[in-house]
Scaffold this motif. Sequence first.
Motif, PDB file in Angstrom:
ATOM      1  N   ALA A  11     -25.380  -9.447 -29.336  1.00  0.00           N
ATOM      2  CA  ALA A  11     -25.132  -8.009 -29.186  1.00  0.00           C
ATOM      3  C   ALA A  11     -26.329  -7.311 -28.553  1.00  0.00           C
ATOM      4  CB  ALA A  11     -24.808  -7.387 -30.541  1.00  0.00           C
ATOM      5  N   ILE A  12     -27.524  -7.680 -28.944  1.00  0.00           N
ATOM      6  CA  ILE A  12     -28.735  -7.078 -28.366  1.00  0.00           C
ATOM      7  C   ILE A  12     -28.831  -7.409 -26.885  1.00  0.00           C
ATOM      8  CG2 ILE A  12     -31.258  -7.171 -28.377  1.00  0.00           C
ATOM      9  CD1 ILE A  12     -31.060  -7.483 -31.458  1.00  0.00           C
ATOM     10  N   ILE A  13     -28.582  -8.652 -26.528  1.00  0.00           N
ATOM     11  CA  ILE A  13     -28.639  -9.062 -25.123  1.00  0.00           C
ATOM     12  C   ILE A  13     -27.596  -8.305 -24.308  1.00  0.00           C
ATOM     13  CG2 ILE A  13     -28.193 -10.999 -23.546  1.00  0.00           C
ATOM     14  CD1 ILE A  13     -29.504 -12.805 -25.688  1.00  0.00           C
ATOM     15  N   ALA A  14     -26.384  -8.191 -24.839  1.00  0.00           N
ATOM     16  CA  ALA A  14     -25.326  -7.463 -24.128  1.00  0.00           C
ATOM     17  C   ALA A  14     -25.698  -6.002 -23.947  1.00  0.00           C
ATOM     18  CB  ALA A  14     -24.009  -7.596 -24.893  1.00  0.00           C
ATOM     19  N   LEU A  15     -26.272  -5.390 -24.957  1.00  0.00           N
ATOM     20  CA  LEU A  15     -26.678  -3.987 -24.872  1.00  0.00           C
ATOM     21  C   LEU A  15     -27.768  -3.789 -23.825  1.00  0.00           C
ATOM     22  CD1 LEU A  15     -26.504  -1.088 -25.955  1.00  0.00           C
ATOM     23  CD2 LEU A  15     -28.216  -1.733 -27.666  1.00  0.00           C
ATOM     24  N   VAL A  16     -28.753  -4.659 -23.806  1.00  0.00           N
ATOM     25  CA  VAL A  16     -29.845  -4.546 -22.824  1.00  0.00           C
ATOM     26  C   VAL A  16     -29.302  -4.712 -21.412  1.00  0.00           C
ATOM     27  CG1 VAL A  16     -31.925  -5.706 -21.968  1.00  0.00           C
ATOM     28  CG2 VAL A  16     -31.673  -5.231 -24.414  1.00  0.00           C
ATOM     29  N   ARG A  17     -28.443  -5.686 -21.199  1.00  0.00           N
ATOM     30  CA  ARG A  17     -27.872  -5.890 -19.856  1.00  0.00           C
ATOM     31  C   ARG A  17     -27.043  -4.698 -19.415  1.00  0.00           C
ATOM     32  NH1 ARG A  17     -25.376 -11.617 -18.849  1.00  0.00           N
ATOM     33  NH2 ARG A  17     -25.431 -10.727 -16.766  1.00  0.00           N
ATOM     34  N   TYR A  18     -26.284  -4.123 -20.334  1.00  0.00           N
ATOM     35  CA  TYR A  18     -25.477  -2.948 -20.008  1.00  0.00           C
ATOM     36  C   TYR A  18     -26.364  -1.772 -19.635  1.00  0.00           C
ATOM     37  CZ  TYR A  18     -22.612   1.187 -20.665  1.00  0.00           C
ATOM     38  OH  TYR A  18     -21.996   2.393 -20.477  1.00  0.00           O
ATOM     39  N   LEU A  19     -27.398  -1.539 -20.414  1.00  0.00           N
ATOM     40  CA  LEU A  19     -28.292  -0.411 -20.141  1.00  0.00           C
ATOM     41  C   LEU A  19     -29.049  -0.601 -18.834  1.00  0.00           C
ATOM     42  CD1 LEU A  19     -29.656   0.310 -23.718  1.00  0.00           C
ATOM     43  CD2 LEU A  19     -27.974   1.629 -22.423  1.00  0.00           C
ATOM     44  N   GLN A  20     -29.435  -1.819 -18.528  1.00  0.00           N
ATOM     45  CA  GLN A  20     -30.117  -2.076 -17.256  1.00  0.00           C
ATOM     46  C   GLN A  20     -29.190  -1.805 -16.083  1.00  0.00           C
ATOM     47  OE1 GLN A  20     -31.412  -6.132 -17.674  1.00  0.00           O
ATOM     48  NE2 GLN A  20     -33.435  -5.520 -18.376  1.00  0.00           N
ATOM     49  N   ARG A  21     -27.974  -2.236 -16.184  1.00  0.00           N
ATOM     50  CA  ARG A  21     -27.015  -2.061 -15.086  1.00  0.00           C
ATOM     51  C   ARG A  21     -26.712  -0.580 -14.862  1.00  0.00           C
ATOM     52  NH1 ARG A  21     -21.954  -5.060 -16.276  1.00  0.00           N
ATOM     53  NH2 ARG A  21     -23.383  -6.786 -16.194  1.00  0.00           N
ATOM     54  N   THR A  22     -26.418   0.165 -15.906  1.00  0.00           N
ATOM     55  CA  THR A  22     -26.065   1.569 -15.742  1.00  0.00           C
ATOM     56  C   THR A  22     -27.274   2.396 -15.356  1.00  0.00           C
ATOM     57  OG1 THR A  22     -26.340   1.981 -18.102  1.00  0.00           O
ATOM     58  CG2 THR A  22     -24.116   1.500 -17.329  1.00  0.00           C
ATOM     59  N   GLY A  23     -28.423   2.083 -15.865  1.00  0.00           N
ATOM     60  CA  GLY A  23     -29.628   2.827 -15.531  1.00  0.00           C
ATOM     61  C   GLY A  23     -30.002   2.694 -14.067  1.00  0.00           C
TER      62      GLY A  23
END
Length: 64
Positions: A11-23
């Motif tokens: 879940a942490i990895i998925a959250l970080v990847r999502y935030l990097q992509r949208t940011g």
Amino acid sequence: MVLFWALVIAAIIALVRYLQRTGRVERGTVSAEELLAERFARGEIDEEEYRRRLETLSERRRRT
């Protein structure tokens, strides 16, 4: 217990990847060509669609 920690880490990895992509997109650091190439690499569009859209972007840049 191991399954719980594996899910937490995933879940942490998925959250970080999502935030990097949208940011990255929100800040405008990705060009249209780079975004198009990413979509092609992920398989969202085929080669024909990729080349057609890339040509459209090139034509628009030549006009401006």
